[in-house]
Design a protein around this motif. Structure first.
Motif, mmCIF file in Angstrom:
data_model
loop_
_atom_site.group_PDB
_atom_site.id
_atom_site.type_symbol
_atom_site.label_atom_id
_atom_site.label_comp_id
_atom_site.label_asym_id
_atom_site.label_seq_id
_atom_site.Cartn_x
_atom_site.Cartn_y
_atom_site.Cartn_z
ATOM 1 N N UNK A 61 0.901 -1.101 -0.051
ATOM 2 C CA UNK A 61 -0.062 0.010 0.093
ATOM 3 C C UNK A 61 0.975 1.280 -0.021
ATOM 4 N N UNK A 62 0.750 2.043 -0.985
ATOM 5 C CA UNK A 62 1.579 3.205 -1.315
ATOM 6 C C UNK A 62 1.091 4.523 -0.689
ATOM 7 N N UNK A 88 -5.337 7.572 -2.192
ATOM 8 C CA UNK A 88 -5.406 8.990 -2.834
ATOM 9 C C UNK A 88 -4.333 9.561 -2.698
ATOM 10 N N UNK A 89 -3.978 10.097 -3.916
ATOM 11 C CA UNK A 89 -2.738 11.305 -4.265
ATOM 12 C C UNK A 89 -1.467 10.458 -4.485
ATOM 13 N N UNK A 90 -1.494 9.159 -4.708
ATOM 14 C CA UNK A 90 -0.469 8.307 -5.202
ATOM 15 C C UNK A 90 -0.519 7.730 -6.560
ATOM 16 N N UNK A 91 -1.896 7.978 -7.268
ATOM 17 C CA UNK A 91 -1.922 7.400 -8.478
ATOM 18 C C UNK A 91 -0.890 7.656 -9.371
ATOM 19 N N UNK A 95 3.491 3.852 -13.312
ATOM 20 C CA UNK A 95 3.945 2.582 -12.489
ATOM 21 C C UNK A 95 2.747 1.571 -12.990
ATOM 22 N N UNK A 96 1.459 1.882 -12.944
ATOM 23 C CA UNK A 96 0.462 1.016 -13.102
ATOM 24 C C UNK A 96 0.803 0.283 -14.488
ATOM 25 N N UNK A 97 1.311 0.707 -15.397
ATOM 26 C CA UNK A 97 1.851 0.137 -16.693
ATOM 27 C C UNK A 97 2.925 -0.908 -16.280
ATOM 28 N N UNK A 106 -3.212 -3.929 -9.560
ATOM 29 C CA UNK A 106 -3.344 -2.736 -8.659
ATOM 30 C C UNK A 106 -4.510 -2.349 -8.776
ATOM 31 N N UNK A 107 -4.967 -1.442 -7.821
ATOM 32 C CA UNK A 107 -6.158 -0.793 -7.561
ATOM 33 C C UNK A 107 -5.997 0.723 -7.054
ATOM 34 N N UNK A 108 -6.785 1.527 -7.490
ATOM 35 C CA UNK A 108 -6.673 2.889 -6.805
ATOM 36 C C UNK A 108 -7.711 2.861 -5.812
ATOM 37 N N UNK A 109 -7.345 2.939 -4.628
ATOM 38 C CA UNK A 109 -8.256 2.781 -3.374
ATOM 39 C C UNK A 109 -7.686 3.310 -2.166
#
Length: 120
Positions: A61-62, A88-91, A95-97, A106-109
């Motif tokens: 978790x980032x 939130x704020x780390x999107x 890096x997701x690619x 991965x998830x934006x959560x």
């Protein structure tokens, strides 16, 4: 049920979301390891200032902004986690690619919301 979680961007400051996340993860009986800028302990979890070669990390978790994440791309890939959570704020589409190319989900959560709603 124990999904070992690595908190990257861990803070000793109680008002920081990474600090609150560590406490909530511990309260939900998850095994937690942490990496941050300053050594110390949060709810019995030692914050490491060096990138440790952990085994069996389920979730990363980032809590680092996208620019600072670049320094940990290879490290996170090397851990082969089941998933990476972009709080939130780390999107970070770059890096997701990289994660997609390495078949890492991965998830934006928000870790705090996932824990509060039993979706973690």
């Amino acid at each position: 049920m124990n999904k070992k979680t690595l908190v990257i961007g861990a803070s000793l400051k109680p008002q920081r979301y990474s600090n609150i996340a560590i406490k909530k993860l511990v309260n939900h009986n998850y095994e937690v390891v942490a990496f941050g800028l300053r050594e110390g302990s949060v709810s019995g979890v030692e914050i490491e200032t060096k990138l440790m070669p952990y085994n069996d990390v389920h979730t990363v978790t980032l809590y680092l902004n996208p620019e600072r994440q670049k320094a940990v791309y290879d490290y996170i890939i090397s851990l082969r986690p089941e998933r990476v959570i972009f709080n939130p704020g780390t999107e970070n589409s770059e890096f997701q690619k990289v994660l997609q190319q390495n078949n890492i989900f991965f998830e934006e959560a928000c870790t705090l919301v996932l824990l509060s709603t039993n979706q973690y």
